[in-house]
Design a protein around this motif. Sequence first.
Motif, mmCIF file in Angstrom:
data_model
loop_
_atom_site.group_PDB
_atom_site.id
_atom_site.type_symbol
_atom_site.label_atom_id
_atom_site.label_comp_id
_atom_site.label_asym_id
_atom_site.label_seq_id
_atom_site.Cartn_x
_atom_site.Cartn_y
_atom_site.Cartn_z
ATOM 1 N N ALA A 53 31.253 -27.570 -41.245
ATOM 2 C CA ALA A 53 31.293 -26.297 -40.522
ATOM 3 C C ALA A 53 30.238 -26.392 -39.425
ATOM 4 C CB ALA A 53 30.959 -25.143 -41.451
ATOM 5 N N ILE A 54 30.641 -26.086 -38.179
ATOM 6 C CA ILE A 54 29.683 -26.159 -37.080
ATOM 7 C C ILE A 54 29.251 -24.757 -36.698
ATOM 8 C CG2 ILE A 54 29.390 -26.811 -34.661
ATOM 9 C CD1 ILE A 54 30.813 -29.290 -35.208
ATOM 10 N N MET A 55 27.925 -24.548 -36.661
ATOM 11 C CA MET A 55 27.403 -23.220 -36.365
ATOM 12 C C MET A 55 26.749 -23.178 -34.997
ATOM 13 S SD MET A 55 25.752 -21.668 -39.814
ATOM 14 C CE MET A 55 25.637 -20.008 -39.170
ATOM 15 N N ILE A 85 27.118 -28.136 -43.374
ATOM 16 C CA ILE A 85 26.975 -27.137 -42.318
ATOM 17 C C ILE A 85 26.067 -27.741 -41.248
ATOM 18 C CG2 ILE A 85 26.185 -24.821 -41.741
ATOM 19 C CD1 ILE A 85 26.666 -24.072 -44.666
ATOM 20 N N MET A 86 26.606 -27.854 -40.024
ATOM 21 C CA MET A 86 25.846 -28.501 -38.977
ATOM 22 C C MET A 86 25.579 -27.543 -37.817
ATOM 23 S SD MET A 86 26.250 -31.527 -36.408
ATOM 24 C CE MET A 86 26.518 -30.206 -35.339
ATOM 25 N N GLY A 87 24.390 -27.630 -37.253
ATOM 26 C CA GLY A 87 24.093 -26.812 -36.091
ATOM 27 C C GLY A 87 22.700 -27.167 -35.594
ATOM 28 N N LEU A 88 22.373 -26.718 -34.384
ATOM 29 C CA LEU A 88 21.039 -26.990 -33.846
ATOM 30 C C LEU A 88 20.049 -26.025 -34.489
ATOM 31 C CD1 LEU A 88 21.997 -27.509 -30.123
ATOM 32 C CD2 LEU A 88 21.761 -29.191 -31.953
ATOM 33 N N SER A 89 18.764 -26.237 -34.197
ATOM 34 C CA SER A 89 17.789 -25.335 -34.794
ATOM 35 C C SER A 89 17.981 -23.944 -34.205
ATOM 36 C CB SER A 89 16.365 -25.832 -34.535
ATOM 37 O OG SER A 89 16.160 -25.989 -33.162
#
Lengths: 687, 354
Positions: free
Chosen positions: B247-249, B70-74
């Motif tokens: 998965a991009i959040m 699961i990838m995303g910025l802070s």
Amino acid sequence: MPQNSETKSLPWGLTPGAFAAWAAALLGLACILLTPVFPWLVKWPAALTLPMTDWIGSVVGWFLSVLKPAARLFSAGLGYPMLWANWLLTATPWPLVIGVVTAIGWYLGGLRMAALGLGGLSFVLASGYWIESMNTLALVAVSVPLALMAGLSIGILAYEFPRVKKPVQGLLDVMQTVPTFAYLTPLLFLFGFGPVVGLIASAIYAAPPMARNVLLGLERVEDDIKDAAVMSGGTRRQQLFLIEIPAAATQIMVGVNQCLMAALSMVIIAAVIGGFNDIGWEVLLTMRKAQFGQSFLAGLVIVVFAMVIDRMSGALAMERRRYDLRVIGLLMAVALLFTLLMGSSLPNPSDYAAFDPTAAVVDRALGDFTAEYGLALDQLKNTILFYVMLPLRIGLDNAVLPFTWGFMWTPAMSMIFLAVAATGGVALFLTGRRVAGAVLLLLAVTVETGVAELPWAFVIGGAGLVGWVSGGRKLALFAASMLALILVSGLWDRALLSLYLSGVSVLACTAVGGATGLLCAVSPAAWRVVRPICDMLQTIPLFVFLIPVLMFFQIGEFSAFLAICAYAVVPMIRYTRHGLINTPEEMLEAAVSSGATGWQIMREVRAPYAVPTILLGLNQTILYAFSMLVIAALIGTTGLGQSIYLALGKGDVGLGLGAGAAMAILALVADRLVQGFAEEKRRALGL
Amino acid sequence: MNDRSSAPAAISCKGVWQVFGHNPEQKLKAALERSGGDAGSAAANLRKDGLIPAVQDATFEVKEGELFVIMGLSGSGKSTLIRSISHLIQGTAGEIEIDGENILAASKKRLIELRRHKLGMVFQHFGLFPHMTVAENVAFPLKMQGKNKKQRRQRALEVIKLVGLDGREGAFPRELSGGQRQRVGIARSLAVNPDIWFLDEPFSALDPLIRRQLQDEFLNIQATLKKSIVFITHDITEALKLADRIAIMKDGEIVQIGTPAEIVLHPVNDYVAEFSKDVAKGKHARVSMVMDGENPVPGNMPDDPGLRTNMTIDTALAKCMELYEPVPVWDGEGKQAGFVHPSELAAALQVEAD
């Protein structure tokens, strides 16, 4: 000052600070001018005074008498462990006790701590106060485990149940601001005379710092550590006892250290109840007999004790090295061998009086000194008393008398004085220094009337206005209503006297402490000298401060003032230096690369950045001053402290608690006001 | 990858919401009713009410043995999401099934049971117990299981060896470097041999060099252990390097789920495209993504540089440097899977989302 929405509605575009200052100044002026017409502005009518101390007395008295049987049982029960601890410490041959303490020192901190233990206890032995010291130690040894257990449970409870956290924190605040003596009266009533009261009082007094540190420590455990404990499949109890409490150990050990020091301090203060042959009693006794040499010696024993306990328990909170355990065995073997070899020929510890000649010399030297320089000392005392303290207390209108000042203060002079101040204030206002103008006027009003005779409307209104600037409407309401409570309780006059003495002391501490802190920030050499003195002053139990002041200045307000200052100045020094030293490196580099000189950096960068920290120091100084104020009642102060002390003598629970509560209110209000300012400054700096 | 699509789901999330604020369950229900089930506008309404919808309507599956990143910025909600799945926080709404068991409905006792036997987790800041040695840290979950001292010690030493820390089992966490500490964290999470492995930004606090080294070792460990993994990161290169699927959040919402190649070559929107902009696409996209496998293969293809379906586009391009005609593509078993025009290989690297 940040522009908030309330600013817009203020006349002439005044900042809230300037507005409040002027409102307070004008209120004060109005009160003074109207006093001749409405005397009730100064003196609250007796008819409107509610007998609150009586109410407290009867309610709490009833409550206490219900608790009394259980309490007596409890104190009887506590009598046993105390007897055992006492017996263990006094019956054990002294070489063994010294050996054990030295071994503990080695275990905690290696050679340095072992040497401290050995040296400290040897001094105690040589002083001839061995038995008294062991009695004191026995009290500490029983009260501290109680305080630790209570503190640990309270801390865990507040941490586990967020709903009780707020009330518990409030309770801890109050417990630490209610003066120590105020505890004693109801406890005496509950538990009867005797050393057990001192023991319980010290357990109550020492529990809050432990609770606070436990809570703080648990809250500071990293979230990842807590989560890791959960994910390892621990039950809540396993998480708490196997992971979170051990992980918070360092902070909890700080709590243990503070708990020990508080217990020791209170055990010694509790000696005023008497009835137990401990070291605090010895100090009190010799002080009353004006045997200052002996008193000083006994005081030194207490200081040595405090140092040993503080440094050793402080080592608990440090990252520890493991020291060779064989050394402990060796130390114990030597102590045992020594005891066995000496056998029955071991001298009685009370027979030692190695320092008695020294005490006598000190006594004589002191006598000679006061004979020689008594005049100069008196002159110093009288100068400060007549020209600074007295005018602040009763005002220029009463303090200026022909036989001290050389002339008589007349009502006309008052008018001229106030008119000049008002003109100056208005002039300052018109030239743009709006706050300064109001402050000038405020000072003039205060000096003219004297703190102890300030109109109540002015004090309560002023506190409300300061509260409004510092923390908004809520704080204003809190400050004003709390003070109003004191007003209607009939303790107002005494509260103003206490306010005056602590105010003078805090002012002196701010000036002296601030300057010393600045000096120490600039010069590391000065700090090397001042630091051990500060450490020392913070380790000494409050009681001991009275001895040297008494030696030189006898009983009276001036001595009390000096004792308070000596104790309360330390946080001011520490925080000022700390604030000035800890400017972020990039800010300094930016200033240097802008071409600022050392003093410019100090004035433009370091000082503004340090303001929140210095305000916190001021806050601490105020709280310290209040706690010493009550102790200083022993050597002659008026006001609430005296009332608490008198209540103790008479067993008047209502007066004791009422005056204690009034004292706590003063301290709490001062604390919240200063904290509010500190908070605002920190926000303004984005910290 | 493809063969796993038929594998049973180890974790299955359906419509998971995590809302912070006052009385979130009621407010979420009301907001969903008002928006007619539309997650986006419900979230917007919750925000307006001062609540924080940290995770909105997350739905996905993690297959057995799959490494799901699961990838995303802070602030995108990825850490919150992994905490809902591992039940460190109580989810507001939705279903989370682990091996078919709805853990949102699980009792406290059952959760402890699950954590003792089935779940392992690694934390960004390691979460090592400062008062325990390396061996004691690693053995702690076993202690919770009730294993005796000897069993604990033996298993702990096994896992410590697996992460390459043998010889340091007596050290305290403060005596270790950052990389070593995280090895301890990994060892501890593997001690009970869990089926499901959660890793919350495990390498983010480490130096770049150490990070790469640990990533490689992590892949080695996973190659032998074949755990079902949820892995959180904010680093697109890390995600592309490790993931089976990503998965991009963004702002609490999962905007795209796909294999690394899909994310790189077919971003659903500018936001996803922005991430993969600086990524060397040729290293992650495979020939199978651009080849033509449906149309009939042209009769005569003069050149056969030996392209395979699972070759990266970079490698394939290197083989077709001098070729201008379509070339055949072979699958793993040596059968012809389709064909590709070299110019299409080159064009694939220029893809930008519109």
